[in-house]
Design an enzyme around this catalytic site. Structure first.
Site, PDB file in Angstrom:
ATOM      1  CB  CYS A   5     -45.189  55.480  44.972  1.00 58.05           C
ATOM      2  SG  CYS A   5     -43.480  54.966  44.755  1.00 58.05           S
ATOM      3  CB  CYS A   8     -42.422  56.515  47.359  1.00 56.36           C
ATOM      4  SG  CYS A   8     -42.417  56.387  45.571  1.00 56.36           S
ATOM      5  CG  ASP A   9     -45.395  56.977  50.087  1.00 55.07           C
ATOM      6  OD1 ASP A   9     -44.386  57.673  50.316  1.00 55.07           O
ATOM      7  OD2 ASP A   9     -46.293  57.314  49.309  1.00 55.07           O
TER       8      ASP A   9
END
Ligand code: FAD
Ligand code: NAP
Length: 311
Positions: free
Chosen positions: A135, A138-139
């Protein structure tokens, strides 16, 4: 209490089905979603092909208003993970929740979607969450002004490589062939990006790490030449697996018919081989794996569930 319709999975399919079923008059409709509603698109950094949304938005922005719209017509959201769905001889479905509760329903929609596949690389599982990610939204931020690797040649890999190129100092895009599955417009953007280096006809042999996480990857090409990349992060986008495990029965059979790849077989009305059981979105055969198509399946399934219960 007996539900009219139990919806398993709160992505675009489940949410749209909930909207159509409740707005059409079904009284007791509950959507079981193990996380926050919205589905896998909420992990996407951009979506620009949802009709009517003319400007690029994040997946989270696109999905944010959907639950409120369904709940306005009476759909209930239960933040629960479903472990199994079965059907009794009297035609009533039983929805088994992870905590042990069993909920009865007259009809069920399976809209559990799909989840990112692992590539099966040495070090991938051990370092997952410690530099190995699926992701970018997200990261990606963790790698601001750092170099990262991306593995895969589909829409997800290329789109997320472009997203990471805006944050990171460099993105190595590693793909096992020299042609991509992604759409031509995305390929063009990737080829024009100065921050993305293509490493084609190659795969990742090993992800290296220490106690802190990923420290690099070893890439190998088709001639067996190896190259070491000193990256602190690798994003793996090698396709999706369908989430069909809730259909597995205690005797090892599946509740309804699946194809060889585990996709649920449905007709044009989203009916499975079992009466009263519907399926739609990424989990069904021939899915285009698009938000608009998932929403369309949800609308069809919602209308059909309404007809089934009223009959
Ligand atoms: P999903 O969105 O997968 O939702 C299923 C839901 O079910 C999830 O929320 C999950 O938590 C829940 N669930 C699963 N199992 C259980 C259980 N046992 N109990 C309770 N809940 C459960 N499509 C586009 O149209 N345009 C794009 O630009 C685009 N970009 C994408 C980018 C990325 C990174 C990804 C991963 C996908 C992208 N897609 C895009 C594809 C799109 O997201 C999917 O086709 C769509 O979300 C499928 O919807 P769905 O409702 O079938 O399933
Ligand atoms: P995908 O299209 O299946 O692509 C997976 C990629 O990973 C392929 O390039 C494949 O290589 C590669 N791969 C598979 N296994 C591998 C392994 N073990 N090691 C190395 N590489 C491996 O998956 P996706 O990109 O996640 O897309 C899934 C679906 O969602 C598609 O239908 C896609 O169109 C859709 N989607 C759409 C959008 C959009 O519309 N904007 C965005 C994202 C996703 P090969 O090519 O050699 O097989």
């Amino acid at each position: 209490m007996m539900l009219d319709l139990a919806i398993i999975g709160g992505g675009p399919t489940g949410l749209t089905a909930g909207l159509y079923a409740t707005r059409g008059g079904l009284k007791d409709v509950a959507m079981f979603e193990k996380g926050l509603p919205g589905g896998q698109i909420t992990g996407s950094s951009e979506i620009e092909n949802y009709p009517g949304i003319a400007h690029e938005v994040t997946g989270m922005e696109l999905m944010e208003p959907w639950p409120e719209q369904c709940m306005r017509f009476g759909m209930k959201h239960r933040m629960e993970e479903v472990s199994r769905v079965s059907r009794r001889d009297d035609g009533i479905f039983e929805v088994f929740l992870l905590g042990g509760e069993v909920v009865e329903a007259k009809s069920v929609l399976i809209s559990t979607g799909s989840t990112p596949r692992r590539a099966g690389i040495k070090g991938e599982d051990e370092l997952f969450g410690k530099g190995v990610s699926t992701c970018a939204t997200c990261d990606g931020f963790f790698y601001k002004q750092k170099e990262v690797a991306v593995l895969g040649g589909g829409d997800t890999a290329l789109e997320e490589a472009l997203y990471l190129a805006n944050i990171c100092s460099k993105v190595y895009l590693i793909h096992r062939r020299d042609t991509f599955r992604a759409s031509p417009i995305t390929i063009e953007k990737v080829k024009n990006s100065e921050k993305i280096e293509l490493i084609l006809n190659s795969n990742v042999k090993e992800i290296l790490g220490d106690k802190m996480g990923v420290i690099g990857v070893t890439v190998v090409d088709k001639q067996n030449n190896e190259r070491a990349l000193d990256v602190p992060g690798i994003f793996v986008f090698v396709g999706m697996n369908v989430n069909n495990s809730i259909l597995l029965q205690e005797d090892g059979s599946y509740l309804c018919d699946l194809d060889d790849n585990g996709n649920v077989i449905v007709d044009l009305k989203m009916k499975t081989s079992v009466e009263g059981l519907f399926a739609g979105g990424d989990i069904r055969i021939g899915a285009a794996k698009q938000v608009v198509c998932a929403a369309g399946d949800g609308a069809v399934a919602g209308i059909q569930a309404l007809e089934y219960v009223n009959d």
